[in-house]
Write a protein that holds these residues in place. Structure first.
Motif, PDB file in Angstrom:
ATOM      1  N   LEU A 265     -84.488-118.031  -4.097  1.00 18.69           N
ATOM      2  CA  LEU A 265     -85.800-118.148  -4.723  1.00 18.69           C
ATOM      3  C   LEU A 265     -85.686-118.386  -6.219  1.00 18.69           C
ATOM      4  CD1 LEU A 265     -88.820-117.934  -4.034  1.00 18.69           C
ATOM      5  CD2 LEU A 265     -88.697-115.500  -4.572  1.00 18.69           C
ATOM      6  N   GLY A 266     -84.707-117.732  -6.868  1.00 20.05           N
ATOM      7  CA  GLY A 266     -84.509-117.920  -8.297  1.00 20.05           C
ATOM      8  C   GLY A 266     -85.458-117.127  -9.175  1.00 20.05           C
ATOM      9  N   ARG A 267     -86.168-116.174  -8.607  1.00 19.44           N
ATOM     10  CA  ARG A 267     -87.063-115.317  -9.388  1.00 19.44           C
ATOM     11  C   ARG A 267     -87.313-114.047  -8.589  1.00 19.44           C
ATOM     12  NH1 ARG A 267     -91.812-115.513  -6.682  1.00 19.44           N
ATOM     13  NH2 ARG A 267     -92.251-117.402  -5.512  1.00 19.44           N
ATOM     14  N   ILE A 268     -87.905-113.062  -9.241  1.00 18.90           N
ATOM     15  CA  ILE A 268     -88.227-111.814  -8.562  1.00 18.90           C
ATOM     16  C   ILE A 268     -89.461-112.041  -7.689  1.00 18.90           C
ATOM     17  CG2 ILE A 268     -88.935-109.420  -8.893  1.00 18.90           C
ATOM     18  CD1 ILE A 268     -87.428-109.481 -11.548  1.00 18.90           C
ATOM     19  N   PRO A 269     -89.406-111.676  -6.397  1.00 18.97           N
ATOM     20  CA  PRO A 269     -90.575-111.873  -5.534  1.00 18.97           C
ATOM     21  C   PRO A 269     -91.806-111.145  -6.075  1.00 18.97           C
ATOM     22  CG  PRO A 269     -88.634-111.355  -4.220  1.00 18.97           C
ATOM     23  CD  PRO A 269     -88.251-111.154  -5.644  1.00 18.97           C
ATOM     24  N   VAL A 270     -92.976-111.751  -5.877  1.00 19.05           N
ATOM     25  CA  VAL A 270     -94.235-111.180  -6.357  1.00 19.05           C
ATOM     26  C   VAL A 270     -94.722-110.126  -5.372  1.00 19.05           C
ATOM     27  CG1 VAL A 270     -96.635-111.668  -6.932  1.00 19.05           C
ATOM     28  CG2 VAL A 270     -94.834-113.297  -7.576  1.00 19.05           C
ATOM     29  N   ALA A 271     -94.953-108.929  -5.876  1.00 17.48           N
ATOM     30  CA  ALA A 271     -95.421-107.832  -5.021  1.00 17.48           C
ATOM     31  C   ALA A 271     -96.940-107.896  -4.890  1.00 17.48           C
ATOM     32  CB  ALA A 271     -95.002-106.490  -5.617  1.00 17.48           C
ATOM     33  N   PRO A 272     -97.477-107.502  -3.742  1.00 19.66           N
ATOM     34  CA  PRO A 272     -98.940-107.527  -3.570  1.00 19.66           C
ATOM     35  C   PRO A 272     -99.609-106.383  -4.324  1.00 19.66           C
ATOM     36  CG  PRO A 272     -97.903-106.585  -1.633  1.00 19.66           C
ATOM     37  CD  PRO A 272     -96.783-107.062  -2.523  1.00 19.66           C
ATOM     38  N   ASP A 273    -100.873-106.583  -4.654  1.00 21.44           N
ATOM     39  CA  ASP A 273    -101.693-105.517  -5.227  1.00 21.44           C
ATOM     40  C   ASP A 273    -102.346-104.783  -4.053  1.00 21.44           C
ATOM     41  OD1 ASP A 273    -103.661-103.928  -6.353  1.00 21.44           O
ATOM     42  OD2 ASP A 273    -104.180-105.382  -7.915  1.00 21.44           O
ATOM     43  N   MET A 274    -101.936-103.543  -3.838  1.00 18.54           N
ATOM     44  CA  MET A 274    -102.403-102.828  -2.660  1.00 18.54           C
ATOM     45  C   MET A 274    -103.907-102.546  -2.707  1.00 18.54           C
ATOM     46  SD  MET A 274     -99.725-102.953  -1.006  1.00 18.54           S
ATOM     47  CE  MET A 274    -100.380-102.149   0.453  1.00 18.54           C
ATOM     48  N   ARG A 275    -104.507-102.593  -3.884  1.00 15.55           N
ATOM     49  CA  ARG A 275    -105.965-102.407  -3.980  1.00 15.55           C
ATOM     50  C   ARG A 275    -106.692-103.572  -3.320  1.00 15.55           C
ATOM     51  NH1 ARG A 275    -107.929-103.187  -8.421  1.00 15.55           N
ATOM     52  NH2 ARG A 275    -106.119-104.142  -9.447  1.00 15.55           N
ATOM     53  N   LEU A 276    -106.083-104.760  -3.401  1.00 13.52           N
ATOM     54  CA  LEU A 276    -106.707-105.954  -2.822  1.00 13.52           C
ATOM     55  C   LEU A 276    -106.288-106.179  -1.377  1.00 13.52           C
ATOM     56  CD1 LEU A 276    -105.953-108.371  -5.812  1.00 13.52           C
ATOM     57  CD2 LEU A 276    -108.150-107.285  -5.324  1.00 13.52           C
ATOM     58  N   PHE A 277    -105.105-105.695  -1.048  1.00 11.63           N
ATOM     59  CA  PHE A 277    -104.428-106.130   0.164  1.00 11.63           C
ATOM     60  C   PHE A 277    -105.205-105.819   1.441  1.00 11.63           C
ATOM     61  CE2 PHE A 277    -100.209-106.264   2.593  1.00 11.63           C
ATOM     62  CZ  PHE A 277    -100.227-107.641   2.615  1.00 11.63           C
ATOM     63  N   GLY A 278    -105.830-104.677   1.511  1.00 11.33           N
ATOM     64  CA  GLY A 278    -106.467-104.304   2.760  1.00 11.33           C
ATOM     65  C   GLY A 278    -107.960-104.519   2.831  1.00 11.33           C
ATOM     66  N   GLN A 279    -108.574-105.062   1.775  1.00 12.93           N
ATOM     67  CA  GLN A 279    -110.036-105.112   1.706  1.00 12.93           C
ATOM     68  C   GLN A 279    -110.672-105.910   2.833  1.00 12.93           C
ATOM     69  OE1 GLN A 279    -111.805-106.146  -2.061  1.00 12.93           O
ATOM     70  NE2 GLN A 279    -110.476-104.760  -3.218  1.00 12.93           N
ATOM     71  N   CYS A 280    -110.071-107.059   3.165  1.00 14.58           N
ATOM     72  CA  CYS A 280    -110.663-107.932   4.182  1.00 14.58           C
ATOM     73  C   CYS A 280    -110.041-107.735   5.563  1.00 14.58           C
ATOM     74  CB  CYS A 280    -110.506-109.397   3.773  1.00 14.58           C
ATOM     75  SG  CYS A 280    -111.376-109.812   2.248  1.00 14.58           S
ATOM     76  N   VAL A 281    -109.146-106.742   5.685  1.00  9.31           N
ATOM     77  CA  VAL A 281    -108.394-106.586   6.927  1.00  9.31           C
ATOM     78  C   VAL A 281    -108.557-105.204   7.536  1.00  9.31           C
ATOM     79  CG1 VAL A 281    -106.068-106.547   7.906  1.00  9.31           C
ATOM     80  CG2 VAL A 281    -106.702-108.341   6.291  1.00  9.31           C
ATOM     81  N   GLN A 282    -108.378-104.179   6.741  1.00 12.62           N
ATOM     82  CA  GLN A 282    -108.343-102.818   7.267  1.00 12.62           C
ATOM     83  C   GLN A 282    -109.664-102.454   7.950  1.00 12.62           C
ATOM     84  OE1 GLN A 282    -107.202 -99.871   4.358  1.00 12.62           O
ATOM     85  NE2 GLN A 282    -105.993 -98.800   5.896  1.00 12.62           N
ATOM     86  N   GLY A 283    -109.569-102.145   9.239  1.00 14.37           N
ATOM     87  CA  GLY A 283    -110.757-101.793  10.005  1.00 14.37           C
ATOM     88  C   GLY A 283    -111.653-102.970  10.325  1.00 14.37           C
ATOM     89  N   LYS A 284    -111.265-104.199   9.950  1.00 14.54           N
ATOM     90  CA  LYS A 284    -112.092-105.391  10.174  1.00 14.54           C
ATOM     91  C   LYS A 284    -111.598-106.145  11.400  1.00 14.54           C
ATOM     92  CE  LYS A 284    -114.318-104.573   6.344  1.00 14.54           C
ATOM     93  NZ  LYS A 284    -114.189-105.420   5.163  1.00 14.54           N
ATOM     94  N   ASN A 285    -112.472-107.018  11.918  1.00 13.13           N
ATOM     95  CA  ASN A 285    -112.108-107.902  13.019  1.00 13.13           C
ATOM     96  C   ASN A 285    -111.653-109.227  12.427  1.00 13.13           C
ATOM     97  OD1 ASN A 285    -112.967-105.882  14.736  1.00 13.13           O
ATOM     98  ND2 ASN A 285    -115.035-106.730  14.924  1.00 13.13           N
ATOM     99  N   VAL A 286    -110.413-109.590  12.678  1.00 13.58           N
ATOM    100  CA  VAL A 286    -109.763-110.705  11.988  1.00 13.58           C
ATOM    101  C   VAL A 286    -109.364-111.772  12.995  1.00 13.58           C
ATOM    102  CG1 VAL A 286    -107.875-111.363  10.448  1.00 13.58           C
ATOM    103  CG2 VAL A 286    -108.876-109.074  10.275  1.00 13.58           C
ATOM    104  N   LEU A 287    -109.547-113.039  12.594  1.00 12.50           N
ATOM    105  CA  LEU A 287    -109.115-114.184  13.401  1.00 12.50           C
ATOM    106  C   LEU A 287    -108.096-114.987  12.603  1.00 12.50           C
ATOM    107  CD1 LEU A 287    -109.273-116.345  15.675  1.00 12.50           C
ATOM    108  CD2 LEU A 287    -111.287-117.281  14.486  1.00 12.50           C
ATOM    109  N   VAL A 288    -106.963-115.320  13.223  1.00 17.51           N
ATOM    110  CA  VAL A 288    -105.937-116.174  12.609  1.00 17.51           C
ATOM    111  C   VAL A 288    -105.776-117.404  13.475  1.00 17.51           C
ATOM    112  CG1 VAL A 288    -103.526-116.371  11.909  1.00 17.51           C
ATOM    113  CG2 VAL A 288    -104.731-114.207  11.588  1.00 17.51           C
ATOM    114  N   THR A 289    -105.983-118.581  12.889  1.00 13.67           N
ATOM    115  CA  THR A 289    -105.716-119.824  13.613  1.00 13.67           C
ATOM    116  C   THR A 289    -104.305-120.295  13.276  1.00 13.67           C
ATOM    117  OG1 THR A 289    -106.476-121.346  11.880  1.00 13.67           O
ATOM    118  CG2 THR A 289    -108.151-120.408  13.353  1.00 13.67           C
ATOM    119  N   GLY A 290    -103.696-121.015  14.208  1.00 11.28           N
ATOM    120  CA  GLY A 290    -102.295-121.392  14.015  1.00 11.28           C
ATOM    121  C   GLY A 290    -101.403-120.162  13.998  1.00 11.28           C
TER     122      GLY A 290
END
Length: 643
Positions: A265-290
């Motif tokens: 990669l040549g750089r330090i991987p970017v870590a997620p912001d856990m405050r944002l990470f679960g807002q649209c997913v945790q306890g929600k009904n999620v659809l993934v295409t592909g």
């Protein structure tokens, strides 16, 4: 040590190692018993007594064997013996010495404590010298056949590696190299440490074929630069991560050179912001295409780890859908996973899934993404990437979905190929959907660079070519690309939904682009091989330039304009780019679909340029007949757009 004595030592060591365990144990007990009895005789002689009492000798021999047994010396493999065991055995012999002195006093010995201390000194000297000599002898058994290697990094990891290598059948450590002046010309684990400036000299002098990098905490950027430097020196490069690279008994594994994507990669991987990470997913009904693709599958893993209410998957590949569904159900049995086989162009399927699941969040990853294949199949590529995005946007709006995120590509910026142009049109579709009055859905887009390790990407291709012995094929020596890890890509998509206000494009700050030629050379080095070229005709892997593919660019971009602004994540940028209003976009897409129905490549390019003015076409190619099935689907799509 002369060659003759070394050969004799190796034969003796090989015979000792070949003995079965009971024979070895009997041999050790016999030799230790004789040595302890001899220590008693020597102690009696030194203390002025003519002979040691038989009772005291029996006590010394039995007590000494018991001390060695309690210290687990008879259960340890001598050539991997740790000093802590010898120290424990020495403590046992010291207690035996005290007991022997007390017993000799009661027996009326002339000099009981001088006698006891003489025994203790002799026994401990024998203990340490015998184990050390046997260990050295056994470690000589494979030295001539082992690979001479150097270790880069004289710290703790390097010292551990050097000590383990002295017992290895595959590797023979010669020296260290290090950049820190505090280590230079000092001895670490019995090996001299040289500065990096002496690398070429020592490699030639000792015929060092490999250098093992023992810097487990080094950054990916430093690893890539260091690997490139060592490869240029004409040596194989291996990577030592930690003690897990050793067998349980201390031998080094032969596969030290496993490639880690972080190093490429040549750089330090970017870590997620856990405050944002679960807002649209945790306890929600999620659809993934592909959901069966590389990005879609990793999205599903990240989503399941955040405990959604339910997860629906759509993919047109039965095998890919089965594979990811089985994995998710095995790893997250408490998550309700529902698999749907079909195309995202199927509006009825989308409507049914969203309604039955009461979907809150959609991540649209379904797309054809391989440039040469889409260039050869433009109608299918446009149908899937454009109509699929239109169907998703319409279904999300009609179904009252809260968040809908499109997975796009850096090839959508000033595209030179149909795949990139179709992804830019998909972005325009989502921008137009975000501008529909009264919509409750927040539509947004995420633009990726190249994802390391994803299907069809350059890294798996190079790994396959290296496994076959080469050559590594590169389209152009100056081609460069932005890269990101597949985990970064999935995390970016999930976080974009939380930050979306409607109609934005989110891009990850991926640092400096990577030259594909440098990536190829790094992978060759990390595979423990060398590049074969004019300067190194005896190398392992050749690099071959095959010319740019139709529609391929030397470099990719992430932004169309200059309107980037910071988002809620410090490494993610938010961009608002030019868009087409709904009726105008619909009219031009209708023209594009009519051109697809005619399969006139020139007309397709003209209508693509009307939608994406910055699109620059590749040289003209012969038209390919369109199948009847595709014609029917495009006709149906045109009628749908008109309606």
């Amino acid at each position: 040590m002369t060659d003759t004595s070394q050969r004799i030592g190796q034969r003796l060591a090989a015979r000792l190692v070949a003995l079965d365990r009971p024979t070895k144990l009997g041999l050790m007990l016999g030799v230790d018993s004789l040595a302890l009895a001899a220590s008693m005789a020597l102690a009696a002689l030194v203390s002025g007594q003519t002979v040691a009492a038989l009772a005291l000798t029996v006590l010394a021999v039995s007590g000494g064997l018991a001390a060695l047994a309690v210290a687990r010396l008879y259960r340890s493999v001598t050539r991997y013996l740790v000093w802590r065991s010898l120290a424990f055995a020495s403590a046992g012999l010291l207690l035996l010495t005290v007991g022997l002195g007390l017993s000799a006093s009661r027996a009326g010995s002339l000099a009981p404590w001088s006698f006891a201390l003489g025994f203790g000194a002799a026994a401990m000297t024998y203990l340490w010298l015998s184990r050390l000599c046997v260990r050295i002898l056994l470690q000589q058994r494979s030295t001539p056949h082992a690979q001479p290697v150097a270790i880069y990094g004289a710290g703790e990891a390097g010292a551990q590696l050097a000590r383990a290598m002295t017992s290895s059948r595959e590797f023979r450590p010669i020296c260290f190299f290090d950049e820190k002046s505090a280590f230079i010309h000092r001895s670490v684990a019995g090996l001299e440490v040289f500065p990096v400036s002496a690398l070429q000299e020592q490699v030639a002098r000792h015929r060092i074929g490999s250098i093992v990098i023992a810097l487990p905490s080094s950054s990916p950027l430093r690893m890539r630069a260091l690997t490139r430097k060592l490869v240029q020196a004409g040596v194989r490069v291996r990577w030592f991560r930690n003690l897990l690279d050793m067998h349980e008994q201390g031998e080094v594994r032969g596969t030290l050179s496993e490639i880690r994507l972080e190093h490429l990669l040549g750089r330090i991987p970017v870590a997620p912001d856990m405050r944002l990470f679960g807002q649209c997913v945790q306890g929600k009904n999620v659809l993934v295409t592909g959901a069966g693709g590389s990005i879609g599958a990793e999205l599903c893993r990240q989503i399941c780890a955040l405990q959604p209410g339910r997860l629906d998957l759509i993919d047109h590949s039965e095998f890919a859908l089965y594979t990811i569904t089985a994995e998710l159900r095995r790893r997250w049995p408490r998550v309700a996973v529902h698999a749907h086989l079909g195309s995202v162009c199927n509006a009825a399927l989308l409507k049914r899934v969203i309604a039955s699941a009461a979907t809150n969040t959609i991540y649209h990853a379904a797309a054809y993404k391989h440039v040469p294949i889409v260039e050869a199949n433009v109608v299918e590529g446009i149908r899937n990437n454009v109509l699929g995005s239109m169907a998703i946007a319409h279904a999300a709006h009609e179904g009252g979905v809260t968040t809908c995120v499109l997975v796009s590509s850096d090839k959508a910026v000033r595209p030179t190929n149909v795949m990139g142009a179709s992804k830019r049109i998909a972005e325009l579709v989502f921008q137009a959907a975000a501008a529909v009055p009264g919509t409750v859905t927040r539509f947004s887009m995420v633009r990726f660079g190249n994802v390391l390790g994803s299907s069809g990407s350059v890294v798996p291709l190079f790994q396959q070519q290296i496994a076959r012995g080469g050559p590594l094929t590169i389209t152009h020596p100056e081609i460069i690309r932005y890269f990101m890890l597949i985990t970064e890509a999935a995390q970016l998509v999930v976080q974009a939904g939380a930050m979306a206000r409607g109609g934005e494009v989110f891009v990850l700050d991926m640092g400096e682009p990577v030259r594909i030629l440098d990536l190829a050379r790094t992978m060759i080095g990390l595979s423990g091989l060398t590049e074969r070229n004019g300067r190194n005709p005896d190398g392992d892997i050749e690099i071959e330039y095959i010319g740019l593919f139709p529609g391929e660019k030397l470099y990719e971009e992430l932004l169309i304009g200059d309107g980037a602004e910071p988002s809620d994540h410090p490494a993610i940028l938010r961009v608002r780019e030019p868009a087409l209003v709904g009726p105008e976009l619909t009219r031009r897409i209708e023209q594009l679909l009519l051109a697809c129905q005619s399969n006139d490549r020139r007309q397709i390019d003209v209508t693509l340029r009307a939608l994406v003015p910055e699109f620059r076409t590749a040289p003209e190619r012969p038209s390919r007949p369109v199948t009847t099935a595709v014609q029917r689907e495009v006709s149906h799509a045109v009628n749908t757009v008109r309606a």
